[in-house]
Design a protein around this motif. Structure first.
Motif, mmCIF file in Angstrom:
data_model
loop_
_atom_site.group_PDB
_atom_site.id
_atom_site.type_symbol
_atom_site.label_atom_id
_atom_site.label_comp_id
_atom_site.label_asym_id
_atom_site.label_seq_id
_atom_site.Cartn_x
_atom_site.Cartn_y
_atom_site.Cartn_z
ATOM 1 N N TRP A 1 -9.601 6.233 -4.259
ATOM 2 C CA TRP A 1 -9.865 7.162 -3.166
ATOM 3 C C TRP A 1 -11.240 6.930 -2.555
ATOM 4 C CZ3 TRP A 1 -5.244 7.297 -3.240
ATOM 5 C CH2 TRP A 1 -4.412 8.009 -4.089
ATOM 6 N N LEU A 2 -12.181 6.396 -3.337
ATOM 7 C CA LEU A 2 -13.510 6.122 -2.798
ATOM 8 C C LEU A 2 -13.443 5.083 -1.684
ATOM 9 C CD1 LEU A 2 -15.614 5.946 -6.101
ATOM 10 C CD2 LEU A 2 -15.530 7.828 -4.437
ATOM 11 N N HIS A 3 -12.580 4.103 -1.843
ATOM 12 C CA HIS A 3 -12.476 3.015 -0.870
ATOM 13 C C HIS A 3 -11.472 3.307 0.243
ATOM 14 C CE1 HIS A 3 -15.004 0.560 -3.410
ATOM 15 N NE2 HIS A 3 -14.231 0.866 -4.447
ATOM 16 N N GLU A 4 -10.471 4.129 -0.058
ATOM 17 C CA GLU A 4 -9.423 4.428 0.917
ATOM 18 C C GLU A 4 -9.071 5.917 0.859
ATOM 19 O OE1 GLU A 4 -6.679 0.652 1.322
ATOM 20 O OE2 GLU A 4 -7.044 1.092 -0.788
ATOM 21 N N PRO A 5 -9.990 6.768 1.307
ATOM 22 C CA PRO A 5 -9.777 8.216 1.174
ATOM 23 C C PRO A 5 -8.536 8.725 1.915
ATOM 24 C CG PRO A 5 -11.699 7.761 2.532
ATOM 25 C CD PRO A 5 -11.258 6.457 1.946
ATOM 26 N N HIS A 6 -8.111 8.027 2.939
ATOM 27 C CA HIS A 6 -6.912 8.456 3.680
ATOM 28 C C HIS A 6 -5.654 8.420 2.816
ATOM 29 C CE1 HIS A 6 -7.028 4.095 4.074
ATOM 30 N NE2 HIS A 6 -5.723 4.134 4.290
ATOM 31 N N LEU A 7 -5.628 7.557 1.801
ATOM 32 C CA LEU A 7 -4.453 7.479 0.933
ATOM 33 C C LEU A 7 -4.352 8.690 -0.001
ATOM 34 C CD1 LEU A 7 -4.386 3.677 0.051
ATOM 35 C CD2 LEU A 7 -2.978 4.918 1.713
ATOM 36 N N LYS A 8 -5.484 9.308 -0.295
ATOM 37 C CA LYS A 8 -5.467 10.495 -1.165
ATOM 38 C C LYS A 8 -4.636 11.606 -0.537
ATOM 39 C CE LYS A 8 -8.455 13.687 -3.628
ATOM 40 N NZ LYS A 8 -9.832 14.066 -3.937
ATOM 41 N N GLU A 9 -4.660 11.671 0.795
ATOM 42 C CA GLU A 9 -3.943 12.738 1.512
ATOM 43 C C GLU A 9 -2.428 12.592 1.417
ATOM 44 O OE1 GLU A 9 -5.443 13.026 5.514
ATOM 45 O OE2 GLU A 9 -7.511 12.813 4.810
ATOM 46 N N ILE A 10 -1.933 11.372 1.223
ATOM 47 C CA ILE A 10 -0.477 11.164 1.192
ATOM 48 C C ILE A 10 0.064 10.946 -0.214
ATOM 49 C CG2 ILE A 10 -0.491 10.187 3.516
ATOM 50 C CD1 ILE A 10 0.189 7.435 1.994
ATOM 51 N N GLN B 1 5.804 11.110 -5.989
ATOM 52 C CA GLN B 1 6.855 10.175 -5.586
ATOM 53 C C GLN B 1 6.337 8.738 -5.473
ATOM 54 O OE1 GLN B 1 8.045 12.948 -2.248
ATOM 55 N NE2 GLN B 1 9.980 11.906 -2.635
ATOM 56 N N HIS B 2 5.046 8.531 -5.647
ATOM 57 C CA HIS B 2 4.474 7.191 -5.619
ATOM 58 C C HIS B 2 4.440 6.640 -7.033
ATOM 59 C CE1 HIS B 2 2.985 8.694 -1.731
ATOM 60 N NE2 HIS B 2 3.183 7.431 -1.378
ATOM 61 N N LYS B 3 4.822 5.378 -7.163
ATOM 62 C CA LYS B 3 4.831 4.736 -8.478
ATOM 63 C C LYS B 3 4.115 3.386 -8.357
ATOM 64 C CE LYS B 3 7.521 3.821 -12.463
ATOM 65 N NZ LYS B 3 8.651 4.214 -13.219
ATOM 66 N N ILE C 1 0.863 -1.179 0.000
ATOM 67 C CA ILE C 1 0.000 0.000 0.000
ATOM 68 C C ILE C 1 0.901 1.231 0.000
ATOM 69 C CG2 ILE C 1 -1.715 1.270 1.363
ATOM 70 C CD1 ILE C 1 -2.734 -1.446 2.368
ATOM 71 N N PRO C 2 0.534 2.284 -0.728
ATOM 72 C CA PRO C 2 1.359 3.501 -0.718
ATOM 73 C C PRO C 2 1.604 3.986 0.716
ATOM 74 C CG PRO C 2 -0.472 3.726 -2.260
ATOM 75 C CD PRO C 2 -0.691 2.454 -1.515
ATOM 76 N N GLN C 3 2.806 4.486 0.940
ATOM 77 C CA GLN C 3 3.215 4.935 2.268
ATOM 78 C C GLN C 3 3.535 6.426 2.259
ATOM 79 O OE1 GLN C 3 3.420 2.598 4.994
ATOM 80 N NE2 GLN C 3 2.287 1.471 3.416
ATOM 81 N N ILE C 4 3.537 7.027 3.433
ATOM 82 C CA ILE C 4 4.040 8.388 3.577
ATOM 83 C C ILE C 4 5.520 8.337 3.219
ATOM 84 C CG2 ILE C 4 4.578 10.217 5.237
ATOM 85 C CD1 ILE C 4 2.015 9.360 6.751
ATOM 86 N N ILE C 5 5.978 9.261 2.403
ATOM 87 C CA ILE C 5 7.359 9.255 1.927
ATOM 88 C C ILE C 5 8.284 9.811 3.014
ATOM 89 C CG2 ILE C 5 8.952 10.069 0.140
ATOM 90 C CD1 ILE C 5 6.787 8.283 -1.033
ATOM 91 N N PRO C 6 9.162 8.960 3.563
ATOM 92 C CA PRO C 6 10.099 9.462 4.568
ATOM 93 C C PRO C 6 11.245 10.252 3.930
ATOM 94 C CG PRO C 6 10.142 7.039 4.464
ATOM 95 C CD PRO C 6 9.239 7.528 3.381
ATOM 96 N N LYS C 7 11.915 11.026 4.742
ATOM 97 C CA LYS C 7 13.066 11.800 4.275
ATOM 98 C C LYS C 7 14.108 10.840 3.701
ATOM 99 C CE LYS C 7 16.338 15.274 5.664
ATOM 100 N NZ LYS C 7 16.747 16.216 6.685
ATOM 101 N N GLY C 8 14.694 11.222 2.581
ATOM 102 C CA GLY C 8 15.726 10.412 1.948
ATOM 103 C C GLY C 8 15.202 9.415 0.936
ATOM 104 N N ILE C 9 13.891 9.298 0.818
ATOM 105 C CA ILE C 9 13.280 8.368 -0.145
ATOM 106 C C ILE C 9 12.862 9.159 -1.378
ATOM 107 C CG2 ILE C 9 11.313 6.850 -0.583
ATOM 108 C CD1 ILE C 9 13.492 5.634 1.235
ATOM 109 N N HIS D 1 4.797 0.654 -5.262
ATOM 110 C CA HIS D 1 3.757 -0.074 -4.528
ATOM 111 C C HIS D 1 2.824 -0.771 -5.507
ATOM 112 C CE1 HIS D 1 0.497 2.715 -5.584
ATOM 113 N NE2 HIS D 1 1.465 3.625 -5.616
ATOM 114 N N GLY D 2 2.010 -1.645 -4.972
ATOM 115 C CA GLY D 2 0.955 -2.307 -5.725
ATOM 116 C C GLY D 2 -0.386 -1.827 -5.198
ATOM 117 N N HIS D 3 -1.283 -2.776 -4.947
ATOM 118 C CA HIS D 3 -2.548 -2.584 -4.252
ATOM 119 C C HIS D 3 -3.674 -2.045 -5.124
ATOM 120 C CE1 HIS D 3 -5.181 -2.232 -0.827
ATOM 121 N NE2 HIS D 3 -5.241 -0.924 -0.894
ATOM 122 N N PHE D 4 -3.423 -1.098 -6.001
ATOM 123 C CA PHE D 4 -4.496 -0.464 -6.759
ATOM 124 C C PHE D 4 -4.855 -1.206 -8.044
ATOM 125 C CE2 PHE D 4 -3.137 3.947 -5.009
ATOM 126 C CZ PHE D 4 -3.832 3.711 -3.839
#
Length: 167
Positions: free
Chosen positions: A131-140, A144-146, A106-114, A119-122
Motif C-alpha cells: 500500500w505504501l507504493h500503490e495506495p490506490h490498490l488498498k481502496e479496492i 475476493q483477491h487471492k 495487478i489486483p482489479q476491481i471485482i466485477p459483478k459475477g466474479i 493476481h500476482g504483482h506483490f
C-alpha cells in the motif's frame, strides 16, 4: 489425463534477486514446471516474465512442456504482443476471465459475477508495504483477491483448480 491449467507469475527471469530468491530461481521454475506439467496442459503466466537478456525468453518457455502458453501482461511486460508470441507465448492479454475467476497481474476491481481475482504483482511482500507504493490498490483490495506469489509456492506452478478451490 485431461489437460490441467497451471498458473505462474512474476518469474522476472534473468533478474538478480540475491536478497530474497535463490540464485537459480529461473531454472528452478522451469524444472518444477517439468515435474508437474504434461504436454497437453495450459500455462497461464500472470505477468512480469523477464527483465534482462530478454532474448532468452524463448529458451525458458521451450523448457516448459505446456501445449498452450498464455501471458497476462504485467507492469514490466513492455514488448508487443507479437514479440511475446514470437518468443513462445500463444496468446497475450491484459486480463482473463475463466468461469467466475478473474486472472490479472495487478489486483482489479471485482466485477459483478466474479468470485475471485487471482493476481500476482506483490510477491511475498507484506500487504501493508504494498500500500505504501500503490495506495490506490488498498481502496479496492478485499477478501475476493487471492495473491499468487512464486515465493509462497516454492517456485512451482499451481493449478487453477487448486487456487480456485482453496477460496
Amino acid at each position: 489425463r485431461n489437460p490441467i491449467t497451471w498458473l505462474i507469475t512474476d518469474t522476472h527471469w534473468n533478474t538478480d534477486f540475491k536478497q530474497w530468491r535463490p540464485p537459480d530461481y529461473g531454472q528452478l521454475i522451469v524444472k518444477n514446471c517439468r515435474k508437474v506439467m504434461a504436454p497437453q496442459d495450459v500455462l497461464i503466466h500472470l505477468g512480469d516474465v523477464i527483465n534482462n537478456r530478454q532474448g532468452e525468453l524463448s529458451d525458458y518457455l521451450e523448457g516448459i512442456p505446456a501445449q498452450t502458453k498464455i501471458l497476462i501482461r504485467g507492469n514490466h511486460d513492455h514488448q508487443s504482443d507479437n514479440w511475446f508470441m514470437g518468443k513462445g507465448f500463444n496468446f497475450v492479454c491484459d486480463q482473463m476471465v475463466i468461469g467466475d475467476v478473474l486472472l490479472s497481474h495487478i489486483p482489479q476491481i471485482i466485477p459483478k459475477g466474479i468470485r475471485i481475482n487471482i493476481h500476482g504483482h506483490f510477491h511475498d511482500n507484506p500487504i501493508e508495504k504494498c500500500w505504501l507504493h500503490e495506495p490506490h490498490l488498498k481502496e479496492i483490495y478485499c477478501e475476493q483477491h487471492k495473491l499468487l506469489a512464486m515465493e509462497y509456492v516454492n517456485y512451482c506452478p499451481v493449478s487453477l483448480r487448486e487456487m480456485w478451490w482453496d477460496t
